[in-house]
Design a protein around this motif. Sequence first.
Motif, PDB file in Angstrom:
ATOM      1  N   TYR A  64      53.066   3.928   0.420  1.00 17.99           N
ATOM      2  CA  TYR A  64      53.056   3.843   1.756  1.00 17.99           C
ATOM      3  C   TYR A  64      53.235   2.462   2.399  1.00 17.99           C
ATOM      4  CZ  TYR A  64      50.354   7.756   0.077  1.00 17.99           C
ATOM      5  OH  TYR A  64      49.831   8.988  -0.525  1.00 17.99           O
ATOM      6  N   ALA A  65      53.137   2.549   3.797  1.00 17.19           N
ATOM      7  CA  ALA A  65      53.878   1.568   4.504  1.00 17.19           C
ATOM      8  C   ALA A  65      53.395   0.116   4.008  1.00 17.19           C
ATOM      9  CB  ALA A  65      53.411   1.578   6.065  1.00 17.19           C
ATOM     10  N   ALA A  66      52.098  -0.041   3.843  1.00 15.74           N
ATOM     11  CA  ALA A  66      51.360  -1.457   3.504  1.00 15.74           C
ATOM     12  C   ALA A  66      51.754  -1.726   1.923  1.00 15.74           C
ATOM     13  CB  ALA A  66      49.939  -1.251   3.583  1.00 15.74           C
ATOM     14  N   ASP A  67      52.380  -0.745   1.080  1.00 13.49           N
ATOM     15  CA  ASP A  67      52.619  -1.132  -0.083  1.00 13.49           C
ATOM     16  C   ASP A  67      54.229  -1.522  -0.274  1.00 13.49           C
ATOM     17  OD1 ASP A  67      50.394   0.329  -0.531  1.00 13.49           O
ATOM     18  OD2 ASP A  67      51.002   2.313  -1.215  1.00 13.49           O
ATOM     19  N   THR A  68      54.758  -1.541   0.824  1.00 14.22           N
ATOM     20  CA  THR A  68      56.118  -2.036   0.684  1.00 14.22           C
ATOM     21  C   THR A  68      56.412  -3.416   0.082  1.00 14.22           C
ATOM     22  OG1 THR A  68      56.472  -0.683   2.946  1.00 14.22           O
ATOM     23  CG2 THR A  68      58.385  -2.052   1.887  1.00 14.22           C
ATOM     24  N   MET A  79      42.835   7.923   6.627  1.00 10.83           N
ATOM     25  CA  MET A  79      42.225   7.011   5.497  1.00 10.83           C
ATOM     26  C   MET A  79      43.109   5.921   5.257  1.00 10.83           C
ATOM     27  SD  MET A  79      39.389   8.521   4.924  1.00 10.83           S
ATOM     28  CE  MET A  79      38.781   7.005   3.910  1.00 10.83           C
ATOM     29  N   GLU A  80      44.285   6.082   5.752  1.00 13.34           N
ATOM     30  CA  GLU A  80      45.433   4.966   5.910  1.00 13.34           C
ATOM     31  C   GLU A  80      45.260   4.311   6.918  1.00 13.34           C
ATOM     32  OE1 GLU A  80      50.230   3.944   5.434  1.00 13.34           O
ATOM     33  OE2 GLU A  80      49.432   5.709   6.443  1.00 13.34           O
ATOM     34  N   PRO A  81      44.760   2.852   7.133  1.00  7.02           N
ATOM     35  CA  PRO A  81      44.817   2.303   8.412  1.00  7.02           C
ATOM     36  C   PRO A  81      46.290   2.112   8.851  1.00  7.02           C
ATOM     37  CG  PRO A  81      43.368   1.155   6.752  1.00  7.02           C
ATOM     38  CD  PRO A  81      44.096   1.976   6.098  1.00  7.02           C
ATOM     39  N   THR A  82      46.430   2.187  10.037  1.00 11.02           N
ATOM     40  CA  THR A  82      47.736   1.803  10.353  1.00 11.02           C
ATOM     41  C   THR A  82      48.329   0.502   9.780  1.00 11.02           C
ATOM     42  OG1 THR A  82      47.593   2.993  12.674  1.00 11.02           O
ATOM     43  CG2 THR A  82      49.298   1.222  12.637  1.00 11.02           C
ATOM     44  N   ALA A  83      49.773   0.726   9.339  1.00 12.83           N
ATOM     45  CA  ALA A  83      50.303  -0.686   8.876  1.00 12.83           C
ATOM     46  C   ALA A  83      51.780  -0.846   9.064  1.00 12.83           C
ATOM     47  CB  ALA A  83      50.224  -0.459   7.201  1.00 12.83           C
ATOM     48  N   MET A  84      52.276  -1.985   9.076  1.00 16.49           N
ATOM     49  CA  MET A  84      53.737  -2.093   9.218  1.00 16.49           C
ATOM     50  C   MET A  84      54.257  -3.386   8.723  1.00 16.49           C
ATOM     51  SD  MET A  84      52.788  -3.003  13.118  1.00 16.49           S
ATOM     52  CE  MET A  84      51.325  -1.876  12.453  1.00 16.49           C
ATOM     53  N   VAL A  85      55.383  -3.271   8.285  1.00 17.88           N
ATOM     54  CA  VAL A  85      56.266  -4.498   7.769  1.00 17.88           C
ATOM     55  C   VAL A  85      57.374  -4.613   8.474  1.00 17.88           C
ATOM     56  CG1 VAL A  85      57.031  -5.677   5.773  1.00 17.88           C
ATOM     57  CG2 VAL A  85      55.005  -4.260   5.399  1.00 17.88           C
ATOM     58  N   ALA A  86      57.654  -5.621   9.087  1.00 12.90           N
ATOM     59  CA  ALA A  86      58.822  -5.767  10.177  1.00 12.90           C
ATOM     60  C   ALA A  86      59.857  -6.924   9.293  1.00 12.90           C
ATOM     61  CB  ALA A  86      58.751  -6.070  11.605  1.00 12.90           C
ATOM     62  N   ALA A  87      60.608  -6.754   9.243  1.00  9.26           N
ATOM     63  CA  ALA A  87      62.075  -7.509   8.612  1.00  9.26           C
ATOM     64  C   ALA A  87      63.153  -7.549   9.344  1.00  9.26           C
ATOM     65  CB  ALA A  87      62.316  -7.208   7.120  1.00  9.26           C
ATOM     66  N   TRP A  88      63.791  -8.831   9.738  1.00 12.53           N
ATOM     67  CA  TRP A  88      64.902  -9.137  10.428  1.00 12.53           C
ATOM     68  C   TRP A  88      66.059  -9.380   9.448  1.00 12.53           C
ATOM     69  CZ3 TRP A  88      65.599  -7.622  15.569  1.00 12.53           C
ATOM     70  CH2 TRP A  88      64.681  -7.555  16.253  1.00 12.53           C
ATOM     71  N   ASP A  89      67.421  -8.825   9.723  1.00 11.91           N
ATOM     72  CA  ASP A  89      68.485  -9.468   9.038  1.00 11.91           C
ATOM     73  C   ASP A  89      69.537  -9.879   9.968  1.00 11.91           C
ATOM     74  OD1 ASP A  89      70.758 -10.096   7.426  1.00 11.91           O
ATOM     75  OD2 ASP A  89      70.789  -7.977   6.285  1.00 11.91           O
ATOM     76  N   TYR A 147      55.775   7.939   2.781  1.00 13.54           N
ATOM     77  CA  TYR A 147      54.600   8.543   2.670  1.00 13.54           C
ATOM     78  C   TYR A 147      53.426   8.176   3.782  1.00 13.54           C
ATOM     79  CZ  TYR A 147      56.247   9.821  -1.652  1.00 13.54           C
ATOM     80  OH  TYR A 147      56.737  10.469  -2.921  1.00 13.54           O
ATOM     81  N   LEU A 148      52.779   9.068   4.347  1.00 17.70           N
ATOM     82  CA  LEU A 148      51.974   8.625   5.308  1.00 17.70           C
ATOM     83  C   LEU A 148      50.758   9.289   4.765  1.00 17.70           C
ATOM     84  CD1 LEU A 148      51.949   7.676   8.218  1.00 17.70           C
ATOM     85  CD2 LEU A 148      51.946  10.046   9.105  1.00 17.70           C
ATOM     86  N   GLY A 149      49.632   8.172   4.963  1.00 19.60           N
ATOM     87  CA  GLY A 149      48.173   8.405   4.692  1.00 19.60           C
ATOM     88  C   GLY A 149      47.381   9.007   5.857  1.00 19.60           C
TER      89      GLY A 149
END
Lengths: 203, 732
Positions: B25-29, B185-195, B232-234
Amino acid sequence: MSSDEIGAESTATRRTVLRAGVAAAAAAPIAAGQDTAAADTEPAGTQTGPARVPLKVNGRLHEPELEPRVTLLDALRERIGLTGTKKGCDRGECGACTVLVDGRRIKSCLTLAVMQQGREITTVEGLAHGERLHPVQAAFIGNDALQCGFCTPGQVMSAIGCIEEGHAGSDAEIKEWMSGNLCRCSCYPNIVAAVRQAARELR
Amino acid sequence: MSASVVGRAVSRVEGVAKVTGAARYAADTEVTGVTHAVLVKSTIARGRVTGIDTAKATAAPGVLGVFTHQNMPRLTVPGPQTMFLKGFLPVQDGEIRYSGQPVAIVVAGTLEQARYAATLVKPAYDAETPQVSLAANMDLAYLPEPHPMSGPPVYTRGDVAAGLESADVKVAAEYSTPLQHHNAMEPTAMVAAWDGDRLTVHASTQGVGDLQRSLMAAFGLPGESVRVVCPYLGGGFGGKALSWPEPILVAAVARQVRRPVKLVLTRADSYTASGHRAETRHSLQVGATRDGRLTAIDHTLTQQVSRTDELMFNNPGQTRVIYACPNVRTTQRAVRLDLPIANFTRSPEASGGHALESALDELAYALNMDPVELRLRNWSATNQETGHPHGSNHLRECYRRGAQRFGWARRDPRPGSMRDRDGLIGWGMATAAHASGGVPGAGADLVIKEDGTARIRSATQDVGTGTYTVMTQIGADVLGLPLRGVEFALGDSAFPRSVVAAASTTVPSVGEAVVRAATQGRDRLIALAVADSKSPLHGLDPKRVAARDGHLFDTERPSRRIAHREVMRRHGKPIEVVVSPAAFTPRRFSVGAYFAEVHVDPGIGRIRLRRVVGVFDPGRVINPKTARSQVIGGAIWCVGIALTEHTLVDPYLGRVLTPNLSGYLLPVNADVPDIEVDFIDRPDPSSPALGARGFGEVPSTGLTAAIGNAVYHATGVRVRDLPITPEKVIKS
């Protein structure tokens, strides 16, 4: 939810937390919410900041670098890279972070990693043998006891605990003893069916 | 030869990934060098930030940056076409529009460091008195501008006054439904990365495409520079259907600190960050002839909107569409309050349907008529709003089959007449109904590989509804491949454009695209097989050739066949198909009937739901297993709305008082009774997706009213204000 369940679980947890809380405070007074000034008043000779903490997870020894304030859940997810265990509330209300410690189900967000040194920690990643799923995992798939899947690792770990504790004798008992694990997709009847089936197979 | 894979109770294709913890899921990235963000939120509901002391936070160990409206980069507020509906971006100015609005973002090396430093940020406010109570501000109600997402503010057919005048029996009542939160059950999560100038965001979203477009707008970037990924979306339930500010804010600070940044909202954050089902009040007048034919319905619905939007998500569609009634008016009014914006919440039409189905029960009692009979008398073959026939409508059979399974004929209609040793028994029923589709279609692409297997992709989402599984089934069915021969991929904005996974629209939109792509792919495969002089099908009319079980075969002589694998091996290169989105998916209604039994302890007012029977008409059932789970989930949502869920807001401070899962009561396993589910399962001939209609939201409508009606039957107490808690039963 039965008062028995709350009572049994919370007394043990509270006691453990208190005991460890004293140890953690002595080790490093930088718990969240405390002012940094506290660091100036720490007893001489105590260690602050991160240290290597040996944790035995799924039969393998990990030594992540951790501050004492790190929960077992965050240690598993953010330091060891075992992200199967989920964080749904971070305060012991949803059960998504349930793991087994020495065979007993606990909520990994309510315990500090440093408190679990020397114990056998089992997470959802440690159940299957290669391609062969644990009977509880297989029963969850077969009974469609999952939808989005986010609470599933916690449900699966809790189901294993529920069965081992001998609390899967009837549907009513399963419902009661699985009520510490929330499922917002609301698969509950299917979860009961999965636990019932797995309990039969494991007997 | 095996039966079709469509219609089979197949287990979820992603099941193993989900039960082993392998599903990310997003927070698991995993992103190398990731840092952690924590939000600082406003403690006032209305006013201005007059200053923020960030010195201590900035100096705290591990902190990489503390961002407030004073030092945040300026960002463009995305338009509503990107599903960014909030109307403003926080941390861009000092104005406070609701309690819990982000006022600062702290980024640090570890989560613990960021969380601690966030406690050191000290904002100062100039606070005004907020207005947050719907009940106290009903005099502010107004008619907002029409908007496609709101449904009509005022809809009229016939002459409502005359219809009420001509009625033999009339019922007038007020109903209310509380503020409710999605609580995935999955709190909203995000990981942002710039290249460089390229941005990748792993985010928990129901709409990777919309979120990508909102990020493009915020940063002024072209599509190829922004990628949103979410395999995957919780759970979402609408809470992750909009494009929210947080991914934009996190991407902005990631650019500032020159590190990837991860933000996982806390459970408490989710009570102000991701919308909610607005509190509603309904005023209904219903008239009928002595023999139970509806003469008029007048339904006025008032709901909360925010200071920065006026979208109304509780469209009372069921009142306009389902029942044969010549004179109908629905009015949607809004009250602006100092609360976050509302949005879709699983089955937005549920609150309107609850009021209507409760009023019909009151009408049945006023007429001294069985409530099933009342509904049968007013059944309509046409959509009463459009005048067009429904694609198909087997609602009458839902009532009959449900009543039979439940044993409805044994019901003594007199309130308080049915008891057991411990208390009162009540039986209630209601119609379930919800719109689906009516939105732009989806695109998809397909590759048939040289080994004869296929991969289909679309930028859609599996909210837990079973998209991975049913799209695999549809693809396999059309291509004539076994399930394991098809892989369906989703959750990446780089895939062909799709619509947000919401509004029961995935099967009619994405399903249609998969049917189209797979049909083209199969036809090209057949063309190769009949053109190849070494193929047993050489020279046949392609129309004579069909596909099943990994083989193409002559329908007139099925033993004459060739494997997909063999055709592809000889072709030597993959077949590639891309289909663009259909302009439109048909708007349809799916329906069902719920029957519920409650047990009420008259001493303490405790209500226990004992059993539920639900019978539904979703058109063709693609997968009975996942469809049944969808019904169970919807039914249990109704249990929460009817009996336990209620977000409390402090009327003076404007703060959510229940921002956690111990104060906000979701149903737990022990609250849930036996739920018996049945489907009519007859294809809708108007469906572009193998006879199936959008269905997901139907099961979370109707049962709230059935429970309320059952409580009335048990006790004689009509609780018109949800949730029906023990004190309301005892007080009356």
